[in-house]
Design an enzyme around this catalytic site. Structure first.
Site, PDB file in Angstrom:
ATOM      1  CG  ASN A  38      -1.720   1.315   1.306  1.00  0.00           C
ATOM      2  OD1 ASN A  38      -2.681   1.480   0.562  1.00  0.00           O
ATOM      3  ND2 ASN A  38      -1.320   2.243   2.162  1.00  0.00           N
ATOM      4  CD  GLU A  39      -1.378   5.548   0.335  1.00  0.00           C
ATOM      5  OE1 GLU A  39      -2.502   5.942  -0.004  1.00  0.00           O
ATOM      6  OE2 GLU A  39      -0.738   6.017   1.299  1.00  0.00           O
ATOM      7  CG  ASN A  40       5.173   0.872   0.923  1.00  0.00           C
ATOM      8  OD1 ASN A  40       4.671   1.772   1.587  1.00  0.00           O
ATOM      9  ND2 ASN A  40       5.290  -0.358   1.387  1.00  0.00           N
TER      10      ASN A  40
END
Length: 843
Positions: free
Chosen positions: A437-439
């Site tokens: 998630n979102e990295n």
């Protein structure tokens, strides 16, 4: 057959004799002596330290007021669980002590011997405890080191890495959000959080079972990959693996010495599993039995479903698609994001999973995204999804941080991934593995690249290790590297034209009407905040007076400048509310309106946009957040709005992309049948007078969107504060206003109320005498146990709505009237001051 003995009784908890540096200063006075001496406290296994301390009256409920801050010491301390392991009186050759889950850093000792150590909450551990069959019980000790201590140790080894929050969650394989999030408390848990058992077995056991289910040309195939563990005496024995799928039975010889083998069953013409709304959810029993001659050694049983799932990422004129395809049918995903349902996750049981997921299904949801800062949930969660027809998008557990790729983390991450891919493989609901998630987005946009200066940050996991594990372990499901992710570094990770997109600038910086400015291929996160239900606020926060900025309310608002964003979001549409009740109601309205604006727009652009996943379905404690269901399991108005937004049929009015002022009515049909009829469009005065009308025939084929141009004579004049457009078909209605609420000339609200009751269930019928915008009956103000079956409802003069309220023992019309709110009052009561302020601005 192997014997299994649960280890649940007699557990005691004590604080470690030596506290980590600084921990003693955090403990309430005198508590260290109580927890380190004597016999300790009774402990529940599975469980955690926080719940045991609460049960003993030594820790105030951290969900109430600002008690969370007083519980911080618990996560910084070391803890020890102890029990007596019964005598291993068994006829079998081997005895294993099995921990399904330890949270998180633990040393396990049996008697005086160290069995091993663990450092990963997300996997199980097995220890050989075979020994002499004594008559005495043996002390079993599980000594937990603070997760903070381990995280800091690893940070010192691998070096600093950036993240979105100040806590060191990326240095330890633990539920990241236990360190706090922008919707969650900081409650760093420790404990034996999953079951413990002793397994006694002989000859061989099933160490790993992975069923790979495929469908080709209408025929089903189940290939079950087996990994065995053998004893010394069983090493050279030929065994048999028996597979049963439904009524089909297959046996395969396991050669002497072999520890890996596959058993395959062909199932002619199986009934297909479908997501809800597309077909049924037939499930087949799948059983594996390992035999030595006729003697059964071990067994494994799950339910499986036959279906295909693929991810269409084909390039097209708009960029590249991101569409889930189930059994050959493209699906617009009507999704919600899922976080752990309790900040103390050992309190979540099968019934609670079932309640929450049934709520999701009842709201029209067909996809649940299990977010990467939480957990691989228990099989109870996925079993419920299988039965309810809820597709599961499963994140690997990485969120909002740069993750080191060095040891000791890398080996743990690979073992964790292989174990959980195998464990979840039987579930037909599981449709997609997502790397993080979102990295990937964070590396590009959050100034990580310069700060990292070439250090590892997780890319090797998302683009290397994890896709390899999925391909090797479960090739029947698609893998995607992250969310958001465009599919390639050739495009920005959050490029709306490719792959998945997260839309957070709207909530953080602008207004929800800006959702109308783009059509992403798949919106995997977007949302808008609102406080929890009033009864939830009152239970959790004792502030007097209660205001949006009172100390308890602010403590239960974890988002950066969250209240400021709520206020700015309201200011675009409403006068500033002058009391808590009005603020509470209007923030609930704004949340539902914001999410509706996005979903209506994006659904109306199917198939260019192939899914929306609202942030978020649920909460893990009582908090102002983006959730549709609050931490006390109460449904916000957003939840009821999702029922409309995610229904198979949806009407919306959309404005042309240019400045022409043209409007179109969109008829979204996600059902399996064509939808035909006559749409009725009316320009209506605020007093209910019909000023113009058109009846237009339409046909919206199955799984498609039809549009109708709105004739110019039906469009309210730009900025009109006394007219609106109604768009109706088959009992559905969409409304379009040319002015924002604060500029609309709402009449003083008038209505009639009738209440009928049967026990503690009441029918509240409201008949509008004027236009009533976003009428809401807040049932929990009638009784904390009460719940209504409807949310926001707009009525034209003369129209009625009946609201069913359950859990209301003494219903009266007067009480119902006091719990009713509508936008008319919020705007009119503030109108004089608001308009004077506006006049000053103009001057």
């Amino acid at each position: 057959m192997k014997d299994v003995t649960p280890v649940t009784d007699g557990w005691r908890l004590r604080l470690a004799d030596r506290l980590p540096d600084g921990s003693a200063a955090r403990l309430p006075a005198g508590l260290a002596e109580r927890l380190t001496g004597g016999a300790g406290l009774p402990a529940v296994v599975p469980g955690c330290v926080h719940t045991d301390l609460m049960a003993a009256g030594l820790l105030a409920d951290p969900f109430l007021d600002r008690n969370e801050t007083e519980a911080a010491w618990v996560g910084h301390a070391d803890w020890t669980y102890e029990t007596l392991l019964p005598p291993r009186d068994s006829r079998h050759e081997r005895s294993d002590l099995v921990f399904e889950g330890l949270d998180t850093v633990a040393e396990i000792r049996l008697g005086g011997a160290v069995l091993g150590a663990t450092r990963n909450m997300h996997r199980g551990h097995r220890f050989d405890v075979t020994g002499p069959h004594g008559a005495e019980a043996t002390p079993l000790t599980v000594a937990f080191t603070s997760a903070y201590t381990e995280a800091e140790r690893v940070r010192a080894l691998v070096g600093e890495r950036p993240n979105a929050y100040p806590e060191p969650f990326q240095y330890i394989r633990k539920m990241a959000c236990s360190f706090g999030w922008d919707w969650g408390p900081t409650l760093v848990t420790a404990g034996i959080w999953k079951p413990v058992r002793i397994e006694h077995w002989s000859t061989a056991r099933l160490a790993r079972v992975t069923p790979l289910v495929t469908v080709d040309g209408g025929a089903g195939r189940v290939e079950v990959r087996l990994e065995l563990e053998r004893t010394a005496t069983g090493a050279e024995r030929e065994l048999t693996a028996r597979l049963r799928v439904g009524q089909t039975l297959v046996e395969t010889a396991v050669p002497a010495g072999a520890d890996r083998i596959s058993v395959t069953a062909e199932i002619p013409d199986p009934a297909l599993w479908w997501p809800r709304g597309y077909g049924g959810q037939p499930l087949y029993d799948c059983e594996i039995t390992l035999l030595d001659g006729s003697a059964e050694l071990d067994g494994w049983q799950r339910r499986i479903g036959f279906r295909t799932v693929a991810l269409d990422t084909a390039p097209d004129a708009r960029g590249s698609a991101f569409t889930l395809v189930v059994n050959g049918t493209p699906v617009f995903a009507r999704g919600v994001n899922w976080i752990p349902d309790d900040a103390l996750p050992t309190r979540i049981d099968a019934a609670r999973y079932r309640r929450r997921l049934t709520q999701a299904a009842d709201a029209g949801v067909d996809l649940i995204r299990v977010w990467g800062g939480g957990l691989y949930e228990s099989d109870d969660f996925y079993d419920a999804c299988d039965e309810l027809g809820l597709l599961v998008w499963q994140d690997f557990l990485f969120a909002c941080a740069a993750y080191p790729e060095e040891q000791p983390l890398r080996g743990e991450i690979e073992a964790e991934a292989r174990e959980n891919v195998t464990r979840l493989a039987p579930h037909p609901s599981l449709a997609l593995w997502n790397g993080n998630n979102e990295n990937l987005w964070g590396f590009r946009d959050w100034d990580w690249e310069q700060e990292l200066a070439g250090d590892s940050w997780g890319e090797g996991y998302y683009l290397g290790l994890l896709p390899r594990v999925v391909a090797e372990t479960d090739p029947t499901r698609p893998y995607w590297a992250g969310s958001p992710w465009s599919g390639s570094w050739d495009h920005h990770p959050n490029d709306p034209g490719h792959g998945t997109a997260h839309s957070w600038d709207v909530w953080n910086r602008t207004d929800y009407t800006d959702y109308l400015d783009s059509v992403p291929r798949f919106v995997a996160e977007f949302g808008w905040q609102a406080p929890p239900a009033f009864a939830t606020v009152r239970r959790a926060i004792s502030d007097r007076p209660l205001t949006p900025g009172s100390p308890g309310m602010l403590h239960h608002q974890k988002a950066g400048d969250g209240n400021g964003k709520l206020a700015r979001g309201l200011a675009h549409h409403f006068p500033v509310p002058d009391d808590f009740d009005r603020w509470h109601y209007l923030t609930q309205v704004n949340q539902a309106r914001a999410v509706a604006t996005g979903i209506e727009h994006w659904r109306s652009h199917w198939p260019a946009c192939a899914g929306t996943i609202v942030w978020q379905l649920n909460d893990c404690w009582p908090v102002t957040s983006w959730a549709a269901i609050d931490g006390d399991e109460r449904e916000k108005p957003l939840y009821h709005e999702l029922k409309r937004l995610y229904a198979d049929r949806l009407l919306t009015v959309r404005r042309a992309a240019d400045d022409s002022g043209a409007l179109a009515g969109a008829l979204v049909n996600q059902g399996a049948l064509d939808w035909s009829g006559t749409a009725v469009l009316r320009r209506v005065a605020v007093d209910g007078e019909i000023l113009a009308e058109a009846r237009l025939p339409f046909t919206a084929p199955a799984r498609s969107v039809a549009t109708l141009a709105v004739p110019p004579r039906l469009r309210p004049a730009a900025g009109s504060d006394r007219e609106l457009l109604t768009f109706e078909a088959d009992g559905l209605r969409a409304l379009w206003f040319a002015a924002r609420d604060k500029d609309f000339d709402y009449p003083a609200p008038r209505w009639d109320i009738a209440v009928t009751a049967d026990g503690d269930t009441a029918q509240v019928t409201v008949t509008a005498r004027t236009l009533l915008r976003d009428l809401l009956l807040q049932a929990d103000r009638l009784d904390p146990a009460a719940a209504a079956d409807r949310g926001l409802t707009t009525l034209l003069p003369g129209e009625s709505v009946t609201i069913t309220v359950r859990g209301w023992p003494r219903p009266t019309a007067e009480a119902a009237a006091a719990a009713l709110h509508c936008v008319n009052s919020a705007v009119r009561d503030a109108a004089p001051a608001h308009r004077a302020e506006a006049a000053e601005t103009v001057q």
